[in-house]
Design an enzyme around this catalytic site. Structure first.
Site, PDB file in Angstrom:
ATOM      1  N   SER A 176       0.832  -1.190   0.000  1.00 45.79           N
ATOM      2  CA  SER A 176       0.000   0.000   0.000  1.00 45.79           C
ATOM      3  C   SER A 176       0.878   1.257   0.000  1.00 45.79           C
ATOM      4  CB  SER A 176      -0.963  -0.029   1.184  1.00 45.79           C
ATOM      5  OG  SER A 176      -1.950   0.981   1.063  1.00 45.79           O
ATOM      6  N   ASP A 282      -9.978  -3.953  -5.364  1.00 47.39           N
ATOM      7  CA  ASP A 282      -9.282  -2.822  -4.753  1.00 47.39           C
ATOM      8  C   ASP A 282      -9.501  -1.605  -5.632  1.00 47.39           C
ATOM      9  OD1 ASP A 282      -7.498  -1.029  -3.618  1.00 47.39           O
ATOM     10  OD2 ASP A 282      -5.702  -2.191  -4.122  1.00 47.39           O
ATOM     11  N   HIS A 312      -8.377  -4.353  -0.841  1.00 47.74           N
ATOM     12  CA  HIS A 312      -7.100  -3.730  -0.495  1.00 47.74           C
ATOM     13  C   HIS A 312      -6.608  -4.312   0.830  1.00 47.74           C
ATOM     14  CE1 HIS A 312      -4.032  -0.696  -1.079  1.00 47.74           C
ATOM     15  NE2 HIS A 312      -4.090  -0.433   0.225  1.00 47.74           N
TER      16      HIS A 312
END
Length: 334
Positions: A176, A282, A312
């Protein structure tokens, strides 16, 4: 409680923070349990579960771990993971945790368990960086820390590094926001390869890297109100982490601006391997595919691994998906 169960529970607890955000007019500050103070700092009302390092070889942990200071003035440090019963020099993975640049720590259980399993299953030494968070330290602070740890590794006399690391096989990995940091650290390191020797970077592993832009992508529109990572939350994270006055087409957010970084040509010449992970559940997946295409257009040695469904954070939070990351790492080694 098993490591895999703890990973899932920790991920679930964090994503519950976002559960109330189901429309674009909801307050993302309340959803994230944060308060923006008048001086530009955050009050974080909830702290994700933390884990202590485990340097005792007699404990039944996936890997040994310990914390070492990097820059005391900046309060940065690293958690090092070493597989049990190591008899040869091992590749090095420098790991950057996620959290939208504003959350989490190298000590967070969510990332601690992942890194311990990463070290064990890939037989690597892992250095997980505790970098400075925004908005107290806006970008490029985290990027500066991400390169400083490379200088620290090459100069450290810690025996876990000097005795067990093969400095010629170093990989940068992040998830991320950490994937964004790993990418940018790679760009910066490619420009100073002589300064970080004997550390020799061989590749980047980018797990659902966090990128953005002012023009909405189809996946952002489709998943605007997704309970797991709504668009209003990612917008807030960029607002709190980018330099004051910058928009999401800043190079820190959008790696495709101006045709991408010129140093990508150097990365191609170095022969670095790059892996990009994503899934179509995501909202950031189109950004990740844009990065993949950019690297392909630059003739960088890149492989994309994209999956149907998911969300995600799934490659850290779901042990079965973590295995896909570990498998790619081992394929890079071979």
């Amino acid at each position: 409680m098993s490591v895999s169960i703890r990973i899932v529970i920790t991920a679930f607890c964090f994503h519950l923070l976002l559960l109330l955000v189901n429309s674009s007019d909801m307050d993302p500050y309340k959803a994230l349990h944060i308060i923006l103070n008048h001086d530009g700092t955050l009050t974080r009302l909830q702290t994700p579960p933390q884990s202590q390092p485990s340097p005792d070889p007699n404990l039944p942990t996936p890997a040994l771990s310990k914390d070492l200071p990097i820059n005391k003035l900046k309060h940065t440090w690293a958690r090092i993971y070493l597989p049990h019963k190591t008899h040869s020099k091992l590749p090095l993975i420098v790991f950057y945790h996620g959290g939208g640049f504003i959350f989490y720590s190298a000590a967070s259980t969510y990332f601690h368990d992942f890194c311990a399993n990463l070290a064990n299953q890939t037989q690597s030494v892992v250095v997980s960086l505790e970098y400075r968070l925004a908005p107290e330290h806006r970008l490029p602070a985290a990027y500066e820390d991400s390169v400083e740890v490379l200088h620290w590794i090459k100069s450290s006399n810690d025996p876990w590094l000097t005795r067990h690391v093969d400095y010629s096989r170093c990989y940068l990995m992040g998830e991320s926001a950490g994937g964004n940091i790993a990418y940018t650290a790679g760009l910066r390191a490619a420009a100073i390869v002589d300064q970080i020797k004997p550390l020799n970077i061989k590749g980047l592993i980018l797990i659902q890297p966090f990128f953005g832009g002012t023009k909405r992508t189809p996946s952002e529109i489709r998943l605007e109100k997704d309970w797991n990572l709504p668009l209003v939350v990612t917008d807030l994270m960029w607002n709190l982490s980018l330099p004051v006055g910058a928009n999401r087409d800043h190079e820190y957010s959008n790696p495709t601006v101006n045709g991408g970084a010129k140093v990508l040509d150097q990365i191609r010449l170095f022969g670095w391997k790059v892996g990009v992970f994503g899934c179509d559940g995501d909202q950031l997946v189109d950004r990740q595919r844009e990065l993949l295409k950019l690297l392909e257009d630059k003739s960088v040695n890149v492989v994309g691994q994209f999956y149907t469904g998911g969300r995600h954070g799934i490659f850290i939070g779901d042990p079965s998906m973590s295995q896909k990351v570990f498998h790619l790492v081992k394929s890079f080694y071979s």
